[in-house]
Structures are given as structure tokens and as C-alpha cells.
Design a protein around this motif. Sequence first.
Motif, PDB file in Angstrom:
ATOM      1  N   PHE A 135     -15.208  12.173   5.132  1.00 56.21           N
ATOM      2  CA  PHE A 135     -15.777  11.166   4.237  1.00 56.21           C
ATOM      3  C   PHE A 135     -15.287   9.783   4.641  1.00 56.21           C
ATOM      4  N   ARG A 136     -16.243   8.924   4.977  1.00 57.65           N
ATOM      5  CA  ARG A 136     -15.933   7.539   5.303  1.00 57.65           C
ATOM      6  C   ARG A 136     -16.776   6.636   4.406  1.00 57.65           C
ATOM      7  N   VAL A 137     -16.226   5.488   4.039  1.00 55.30           N
ATOM      8  CA  VAL A 137     -16.897   4.632   3.071  1.00 55.30           C
ATOM      9  C   VAL A 137     -16.533   3.177   3.362  1.00 55.30           C
ATOM     10  N   ASP A 138     -17.399   2.258   2.928  1.00 57.17           N
ATOM     11  CA  ASP A 138     -17.141   0.846   3.207  1.00 57.17           C
ATOM     12  C   ASP A 138     -16.806   0.038   1.955  1.00 57.17           C
ATOM     13  N   HIS A 139     -16.408   0.729   0.876  1.00 50.64           N
ATOM     14  CA  HIS A 139     -16.092   0.021  -0.369  1.00 50.64           C
ATOM     15  C   HIS A 139     -14.858   0.646  -1.012  1.00 50.64           C
ATOM     16  N   ARG A 180     -11.518   4.909  -3.910  1.00 47.81           N
ATOM     17  CA  ARG A 180     -10.722   5.253  -5.098  1.00 47.81           C
ATOM     18  C   ARG A 180     -11.288   6.491  -5.782  1.00 47.81           C
ATOM     19  N   GLU A 181     -12.613   6.544  -5.943  1.00 48.04           N
ATOM     20  CA  GLU A 181     -13.245   7.701  -6.589  1.00 48.04           C
ATOM     21  C   GLU A 181     -13.066   8.965  -5.757  1.00 48.04           C
ATOM     22  N   ALA A 182     -13.181   8.829  -4.440  1.00 46.88           N
ATOM     23  CA  ALA A 182     -13.023   9.997  -3.568  1.00 46.88           C
ATOM     24  C   ALA A 182     -11.604  10.550  -3.658  1.00 46.88           C
ATOM     25  N   LEU A 183     -10.621   9.683  -3.685  1.00 44.04           N
ATOM     26  CA  LEU A 183      -9.226  10.129  -3.800  1.00 44.04           C
ATOM     27  C   LEU A 183      -8.996  10.826  -5.139  1.00 44.04           C
ATOM     28  N   ALA A 184      -9.488  10.218  -6.225  1.00 48.89           N
ATOM     29  CA  ALA A 184      -9.296  10.813  -7.550  1.00 48.89           C
ATOM     30  C   ALA A 184     -10.040  12.143  -7.686  1.00 48.89           C
ATOM     31  N   ALA A 185     -11.142  12.285  -6.945  1.00 46.44           N
ATOM     32  CA  ALA A 185     -11.930  13.529  -7.019  1.00 46.44           C
ATOM     33  C   ALA A 185     -11.366  14.633  -6.134  1.00 46.44           C
ATOM     34  N   GLY A 186     -10.248  14.363  -5.449  1.00 44.33           N
ATOM     35  CA  GLY A 186      -9.621  15.394  -4.639  1.00 44.33           C
ATOM     36  C   GLY A 186     -10.282  15.631  -3.305  1.00 44.33           C
ATOM     37  N   ARG A 242       0.837  -1.195   0.000  1.00 44.02           N
ATOM     38  CA  ARG A 242       0.000   0.000   0.000  1.00 44.02           C
ATOM     39  C   ARG A 242       0.877   1.252   0.000  1.00 44.02           C
ATOM     40  N   LEU A 243       0.285   2.374  -0.356  1.00 45.50           N
ATOM     41  CA  LEU A 243       0.994   3.651  -0.346  1.00 45.50           C
ATOM     42  C   LEU A 243      -0.004   4.760  -0.059  1.00 45.50           C
ATOM     43  N   MET A 244       0.517   5.908   0.316  1.00 45.18           N
ATOM     44  CA  MET A 244      -0.319   7.072   0.565  1.00 45.18           C
ATOM     45  C   MET A 244      -0.451   7.863  -0.728  1.00 45.18           C
ATOM     46  N   VAL A 245      -1.688   8.287  -1.047  1.00 47.77           N
ATOM     47  CA  VAL A 245      -1.925   8.991  -2.304  1.00 47.77           C
ATOM     48  C   VAL A 245      -2.871  10.166  -2.093  1.00 47.77           C
ATOM     49  N   ALA A 246      -2.834  11.076  -3.052  1.00 49.19           N
ATOM     50  CA  ALA A 246      -3.768  12.203  -3.115  1.00 49.19           C
ATOM     51  C   ALA A 246      -3.759  12.725  -4.547  1.00 49.19           C
TER      52      ALA A 246
END
Length: 312
Positions: free
Chosen positions: A223-227, A232-238, A167-171
Motif C-alpha cells: 500500500f502506497r499513498v500520497d496523502h 494515518r487511516e491505513a496504519l490505524a486499520a492494521g 517522527r516515530l515508527m507505529v503500528a
Amino acid sequence: MDRPDVSLDRMRSFVRVAERGSLSAVASELGVGQSTITRHLRELEEAVGVPLLSRTTRRVTMTDEGSRYYADCIQILRLVEQAGDAARATRGAAAGTIRISCTAAFGVLQVSRLIFAFQDRYPDIGIDLSLTDERIDLVREGVDIALRLGPLTDSSMKLRTLGRSRRLMVASPAYLAARGRPTVPQDLTGHEGIRMTNIAGSDTLTLEGPAGERHTVPFGGRFRVDHGLAAREALAAGRGVGPAHRWLVDDLLAAGRLEAILPGYEPPPVPLSLLIVPERAGIARVRLLVDFLAERIGGIPGIETPRLERPR
């Protein structure tokens, strides 16, 4: 009236009802009416001469005689299937259906394409792929094998360790431009974190440093999510920063939609394992898929397979 015979169809219906505890669930699974399952059970009990199941308004359970008979049925049905495998082997064709359970995002983004390749090699083998992040009872749900990320507690299954998922940290670049780029783990305190609700302790984050040291920091966010696909979409959306499996975001990193942050600091890798229902391990088509997945899994981005273990 003559006593009914013990048939394989009746035996299979009994085994699945015993495992699932529900006539309606088994009827749906087998694609028949519930009346058919009821008839199979009645005729089987008449054939063996003892009650095998105890029915209540909420659940169906086995009697003591049913438990003993269930164990024998499992052995008989396994021998029948293995005999069919042996017969088909004379013409070099593996056939039948394999039921697989897999972590949802991993299955969508990575495992499905491996299954396509497997079916191209073995066109007579059908695959039922169930995608869920829940730790289901494999026997109860009629699953043959399961791919699982994370620690495992079910010691009744055969286990094949496939490797570790890095794993890695992303933004996203837009998020980093607006909020700044963290350079050390402590900087994460002031950032929006994308958190998984189905992972215990997601309000803290542990990172391994360059010298192997561990840094644990608070990790908050709105923002918290269970999937995984939604994360992935939240990270890509900034919407924030977060830890991500390499296989989950590799294409987004290559396209520049995400960037790796905190170089030298990574969340600990996650074990990747293959669980095999013991009664299904000897089935030829199941063995073929297990070996195929073990061979191909190392080609997935971020999956390390230093040394593979055989099932125990």
C-alpha cells in the motif's frame, strides 16, 4: 475619447495576470468575469500608452515595458496596503485577508485550530487556507505565507524556521498481534510498510539509533499513498507499519489504536519552516499571523522549537 485613468483595480488585475499568466484564473480568483479582467488590461495599456502583456493561445506574458511597470506596480500596491494598515492602526483594528498554503494533513489536524484561535483574537482578519502537499509558486498563486515540512529550495522567499517535527515508527495492536513486533530495524524487512509516494526514496527507511548511529533498511509494502491522512487511516486499520509525524498520530497513540514500535530508533526529524512572500512581509496582518504561529506552533505534539530564527 479621453484616455482612461490608471486605477488601483486595473493595476491589481494587471499584476495578478502577470503573475499567473492566465486571464481566466485571475477572473476566478477575483470573483469577476473574464471580460472585466480583459477590460481592465485594455484600459490600463491605453492609460500608460504602451503594451504591457503579450497574449498567445496558451499563455500571457509580460513585454519588456510590462516587466518594468510590474515592478513599480508591486511597490505602489504595497504602499497602498501599508497606508490602509496605518490608518486602521489608529483604531487598533487589523483587517483584511491573509492567504496561507500549508501541507495538507498538518493543516487539517493542527494548523486549522491555530487559525481559529487567531481569528478569535483578530475577528476582522479573514483567512484563505489552501491545503496541498505540492510545492507551489507562492507569488503565482497569490499566497502570502506557507507552512512547509521538509527541506526548502526557494531562496527568494523570506524564511522563518519554526522548529523540527519528530517522527516515530507505529503500528496497530491488531497488526502487531498478527505479524509480530519488530525489535530492531532489520526486522522491518519482513513487514508490510505503509509508504508515501510523494517522498523520494520511500523504498528504504533510515532510522537513528540510541547512540546516534544510522540504520538504513529496505522498506516494502503493498500500500502506497500520497496523502498523510490516508497513511494515518491505513496504519490505524492494521494495514502495516510505518513512520509517522507525532502530530499525525498522537491522538491514536493516546487512544490505544496505534502503538509506538522500535523504541530507541526514530526516523530523522523533519524541518518545519514558514515562508513569507517578501512583498507581503510588511503588511501588518501578515506580521501578526507570522508571530502568532511562531508563538503557538511549539504546542503541537512532536514539534520541537529549541531556538527560533527571525526572517532573513
